[in-house]
Design an enzyme around this catalytic site. Sequence first.
Site, PDB file in Angstrom:
ATOM      1  N   HIS A 216      28.929 -37.007  -7.602  1.00  0.00           N
ATOM      2  CA  HIS A 216      30.324 -36.562  -7.638  1.00  0.00           C
ATOM      3  C   HIS A 216      31.314 -37.706  -7.415  1.00  0.00           C
ATOM      4  CE1 HIS A 216      28.837 -32.207  -6.634  1.00  0.00           C
ATOM      5  NE2 HIS A 216      28.685 -32.527  -7.907  1.00  0.00           N
TER       6      HIS A 216
ATOM      7  N   ARG B 267      41.470 -38.556   3.493  1.00  0.00           N
ATOM      8  CA  ARG B 267      40.019 -38.411   3.658  1.00  0.00           C
ATOM      9  C   ARG B 267      39.315 -39.769   3.630  1.00  0.00           C
ATOM     10  NH1 ARG B 267      38.038 -34.464  -0.710  1.00  0.00           N
ATOM     11  NH2 ARG B 267      36.052 -35.175   0.055  1.00  0.00           N
TER      12      ARG B 267
ATOM     13  N   ASN C  66      27.800 -36.551  -2.007  1.00  0.00           N
ATOM     14  CA  ASN C  66      28.905 -36.987  -1.155  1.00  0.00           C
ATOM     15  C   ASN C  66      29.679 -38.132  -1.786  1.00  0.00           C
ATOM     16  OD1 ASN C  66      27.887 -35.080   0.530  1.00  0.00           O
ATOM     17  ND2 ASN C  66      26.884 -36.527   1.918  1.00  0.00           N
TER      18      ASN C  66
ATOM     19  N   PRO D 298      21.260 -26.248   9.144  1.00  0.00           N
ATOM     20  CA  PRO D 298      21.308 -25.313  10.282  1.00  0.00           C
ATOM     21  C   PRO D 298      21.473 -23.863   9.844  1.00  0.00           C
ATOM     22  CG  PRO D 298      23.313 -26.658  10.183  1.00  0.00           C
ATOM     23  CD  PRO D 298      22.408 -27.172   9.119  1.00  0.00           C
TER      24      PRO D 298
ATOM     25  N   THR E  78      23.157 -29.305   2.116  1.00  0.00           N
ATOM     26  CA  THR E  78      23.921 -28.814   0.963  1.00  0.00           C
ATOM     27  C   THR E  78      23.803 -27.304   0.876  1.00  0.00           C
ATOM     28  OG1 THR E  78      24.264 -28.926  -1.437  1.00  0.00           O
ATOM     29  CG2 THR E  78      21.993 -29.287  -0.658  1.00  0.00           C
TER      30      THR E  78
HETATM   31  C1  BJW Z   1      24.696 -29.269   7.831  1.00  0.00           C
HETATM   32  C2  BJW Z   1      25.260 -29.773   8.974  1.00  0.00           C
HETATM   33  C3  BJW Z   1      24.523 -30.729   9.656  1.00  0.00           C
HETATM   34  C4  BJW Z   1      26.645 -28.372   8.185  1.00  0.00           C
HETATM   35  N1  BJW Z   1      23.325 -31.115   9.173  1.00  0.00           N
HETATM   36  N2  BJW Z   1      23.503 -29.646   7.387  1.00  0.00           N
HETATM   37  C5  BJW Z   1      26.852 -22.724 -13.343  1.00  0.00           C
HETATM   38  C6  BJW Z   1      27.123 -21.538 -12.684  1.00  0.00           C
HETATM   39  C7  BJW Z   1      28.356 -21.324 -12.083  1.00  0.00           C
HETATM   40  C8  BJW Z   1      29.374 -22.273 -12.142  1.00  0.00           C
HETATM   41  C9  BJW Z   1      29.097 -23.445 -12.794  1.00  0.00           C
HETATM   42  C10 BJW Z   1      27.863 -23.661 -13.384  1.00  0.00           C
HETATM   43  N3  BJW Z   1      27.877 -24.892 -13.937  1.00  0.00           N
HETATM   44  C11 BJW Z   1      29.072 -25.464 -13.695  1.00  0.00           C
HETATM   45  C12 BJW Z   1      29.848 -24.595 -13.006  1.00  0.00           C
HETATM   46  C13 BJW Z   1      31.251 -24.844 -12.533  1.00  0.00           C
HETATM   47  C14 BJW Z   1      31.319 -25.673 -11.262  1.00  0.00           C
HETATM   48  C15 BJW Z   1      30.542 -24.979 -10.153  1.00  0.00           C
HETATM   49  O1  BJW Z   1      29.420 -25.277  -9.838  1.00  0.00           O
HETATM   50  N4  BJW Z   1      31.188 -24.033  -9.486  1.00  0.00           N
HETATM   51  C16 BJW Z   1      30.567 -23.297  -8.396  1.00  0.00           C
HETATM   52  C17 BJW Z   1      31.359 -23.535  -7.112  1.00  0.00           C
HETATM   53  C18 BJW Z   1      30.521 -21.846  -8.754  1.00  0.00           C
HETATM   54  N5  BJW Z   1      30.817 -27.008 -11.489  1.00  0.00           N
HETATM   55  C19 BJW Z   1      31.587 -27.954 -12.001  1.00  0.00           C
HETATM   56  O2  BJW Z   1      32.734 -27.727 -12.359  1.00  0.00           O
HETATM   57  C20 BJW Z   1      30.979 -29.324 -12.155  1.00  0.00           C
HETATM   58  N6  BJW Z   1      31.191 -29.794 -13.494  1.00  0.00           N
HETATM   59  C21 BJW Z   1      30.509 -29.310 -14.519  1.00  0.00           C
HETATM   60  O3  BJW Z   1      29.630 -28.498 -14.387  1.00  0.00           O
HETATM   61  O4  BJW Z   1      30.907 -29.829 -15.732  1.00  0.00           O
HETATM   62  C22 BJW Z   1      30.429 -29.189 -16.926  1.00  0.00           C
HETATM   63  C23 BJW Z   1      31.197 -27.913 -17.085  1.00  0.00           C
HETATM   64  C24 BJW Z   1      32.560 -27.938 -17.089  1.00  0.00           C
HETATM   65  C25 BJW Z   1      33.271 -26.752 -17.257  1.00  0.00           C
HETATM   66  C26 BJW Z   1      32.595 -25.543 -17.397  1.00  0.00           C
HETATM   67  C27 BJW Z   1      31.187 -25.540 -17.363  1.00  0.00           C
HETATM   68  C28 BJW Z   1      30.497 -26.736 -17.231  1.00  0.00           C
HETATM   69  C29 BJW Z   1      31.685 -30.334 -11.265  1.00  0.00           C
HETATM   70  C30 BJW Z   1      31.465 -30.057  -9.835  1.00  0.00           C
HETATM   71  C31 BJW Z   1      32.263 -31.056  -9.006  1.00  0.00           C
HETATM   72  C32 BJW Z   1      32.206 -30.731  -7.524  1.00  0.00           C
HETATM   73  N7  BJW Z   1      33.223 -31.449  -6.855  1.00  0.00           N
HETATM   74  C33 BJW Z   1      33.298 -31.354  -5.413  1.00  0.00           C
HETATM   75  C34 BJW Z   1      34.535 -32.143  -4.943  1.00  0.00           C
HETATM   76  C35 BJW Z   1      34.250 -33.649  -5.091  1.00  0.00           C
HETATM   77  C36 BJW Z   1      35.450 -34.436  -4.727  1.00  0.00           C
HETATM   78  C37 BJW Z   1      35.850 -34.273  -3.306  1.00  0.00           C
HETATM   79  O5  BJW Z   1      35.091 -34.637  -2.389  1.00  0.00           O
HETATM   80  O6  BJW Z   1      36.948 -33.774  -3.066  1.00  0.00           O
HETATM   81  O7  BJW Z   1      32.102 -31.872  -4.813  1.00  0.00           O
HETATM   82  S1  BJW Z   1      33.379 -29.673  -4.793  1.00  0.00           S
HETATM   83  C38 BJW Z   1      32.413 -29.996  -3.351  1.00  0.00           C
HETATM   84  O8  BJW Z   1      31.199 -29.210  -3.412  1.00  0.00           O
HETATM   85  C39 BJW Z   1      31.995 -31.463  -3.430  1.00  0.00           C
HETATM   86  C40 BJW Z   1      30.566 -31.404  -2.988  1.00  0.00           C
HETATM   87  O9  BJW Z   1      29.863 -32.542  -3.413  1.00  0.00           O
HETATM   88  C41 BJW Z   1      30.097 -30.114  -3.604  1.00  0.00           C
HETATM   89  C42 BJW Z   1      28.847 -29.550  -2.965  1.00  0.00           C
HETATM   90  O10 BJW Z   1      29.092 -29.188  -1.642  1.00  0.00           O
HETATM   91  P1  BJW Z   1      28.005 -29.427  -0.507  1.00  0.00           P
HETATM   92  O11 BJW Z   1      27.728 -30.862  -0.353  1.00  0.00           O
HETATM   93  O12 BJW Z   1      26.834 -28.554  -0.757  1.00  0.00           O
HETATM   94  O13 BJW Z   1      28.825 -28.983   0.784  1.00  0.00           O
HETATM   95  P2  BJW Z   1      29.064 -27.516   1.373  1.00  0.00           P
HETATM   96  O14 BJW Z   1      30.218 -27.596   2.269  1.00  0.00           O
HETATM   97  O15 BJW Z   1      29.081 -26.488   0.320  1.00  0.00           O
HETATM   98  O16 BJW Z   1      27.744 -27.256   2.224  1.00  0.00           O
HETATM   99  C43 BJW Z   1      27.480 -28.020   3.374  1.00  0.00           C
HETATM  100  C44 BJW Z   1      26.137 -27.581   3.930  1.00  0.00           C
HETATM  101  O17 BJW Z   1      25.842 -28.405   5.029  1.00  0.00           O
HETATM  102  C45 BJW Z   1      26.141 -26.124   4.440  1.00  0.00           C
HETATM  103  O18 BJW Z   1      24.992 -25.464   3.928  1.00  0.00           O
HETATM  104  C46 BJW Z   1      26.044 -26.278   5.958  1.00  0.00           C
HETATM  105  O19 BJW Z   1      25.291 -25.236   6.579  1.00  0.00           O
HETATM  106  C47 BJW Z   1      25.340 -27.596   6.073  1.00  0.00           C
HETATM  107  N8  BJW Z   1      25.594 -28.320   7.321  1.00  0.00           N
HETATM  108  N9  BJW Z   1      26.493 -29.153   9.153  1.00  0.00           N
HETATM  109  C48 BJW Z   1      22.858 -30.509   8.035  1.00  0.00           C
HETATM  110  N10 BJW Z   1      25.014 -31.270  10.797  1.00  0.00           N
END
Ligand code: BJW
Length: 263
Positions: free
Chosen positions: A121, A72, A104, A228, A202
């Site tokens: 992140h 990546r 990102n 979108p 996001t």
């Molecule tokens: C376009 C487009 C174009 C397309 N123009 N737009 C509360 C409730 C439930 C769960 C939890 C909670 N609190 C914590 C949690 C657990 C967990 C979590 O949130 N889970 C959910 C999935 C349910 N969170 C964590 O574990 C976090 N840590 C934490 O909370 O620690 C304390 C804790 C620990 C243990 C228990 C409880 C608390 C850490 C989260 C880390 C996320 N890591 C990742 C990977 C990073 C490394 C890597 O790159 O490999 O981060 S996961 C991935 O998702 C990445 C992203 O930053 C993140 C967000 O994704 P994003 O950016 O929104 O992307 P997509 O793909 O989801 O969306 C893309 C969007 O773009 C879409 O809407 C498209 O339509 C759009 N799009 N083309 C504009 N051209």
Amino acid sequence: MESVLPPGVAPLLGRAGRVVVLSGAGMSADSGVPTFRDELTGLWARFDAHQLATAEAFHADPDLVWGWYEWRRARVRRARPNPGHLATATIEALIPDTVVVSQNVDDLHERAGSRAPIHLHGSLFAPRCVAEDAHPAVFSDSEDDEAADPGTGGRLSPPSCVRCGALVRPGVVWFGEVLPEAALTAAVEAAAACDVLLAVGTSGVVYPAAEIPRIAARSGAAVIQINPQPTSLDQICTVNLRGSAAQVLPTLVEAAFGIARQA
Ligand code: BJW
């Protein structure tokens, strides 16, 4: 294709004194960096998050996980900032009290001219040692990145830290790991104090990052979403602009500040 902005949206940004731009994977999609959750093209459509984006996964199979991140990283190195990143830097230049908060792990905001984006992140470019004090690691970049694509069976051993000999891991925040405290605090404070928050590309499902636009909305800011697709943030947003970051954000900036679109 020119996006049409609903009346009143551009002045919201044009009159703002404090702005937060919260970017997600969609911001970099038009640079060729895949999102996570898009149905056909997202990384999670092809790869298993539990096998690749947790600390447990890394310890179970370091070669698989390190290889995936190196693959990546190489893709990001080849990518170029798109007009969405450039428009973000323009907002910063015109409104000095702008904070860019990115989920990102790429460096495209920096390469577009953003001063000091907050990376919630982590970064593909800041690997660190797995040791307790998580010091930065010194290691050599791999050359043969395509061979590391797990989709084609590629694997790559992580280097060892030159300082302590432990494994070097990607400098990103995996599921279940806490976000960098200073970054999260700065993002929350900026969201609570801004007039306008732009949520760009996001899905708004990963916490605590997904709380940032919600904090801004609760604090009285206008939340303008650019995406979108509908997202879980739609209901808290003042305006939902349906379209890509690369098209809609420059259009909004152009209209808000009466300037010509950047290439
Ligand atoms: C376009 C487009 C174009 C397309 N123009 N737009 C509360 C409730 C439930 C769960 C939890 C909670 N609190 C914590 C949690 C657990 C967990 C979590 O949130 N889970 C959910 C999935 C349910 N969170 C964590 O574990 C976090 N840590 C934490 O909370 O620690 C304390 C804790 C620990 C243990 C228990 C409880 C608390 C850490 C989260 C880390 C996320 N890591 C990742 C990977 C990073 C490394 C890597 O790159 O490999 O981060 S996961 C991935 O998702 C990445 C992203 O930053 C993140 C967000 O994704 P994003 O950016 O929104 O992307 P997509 O793909 O989801 O969306 C893309 C969007 O773009 C879409 O809407 C498209 O339509 C759009 N799009 N083309 C504009 N051209």
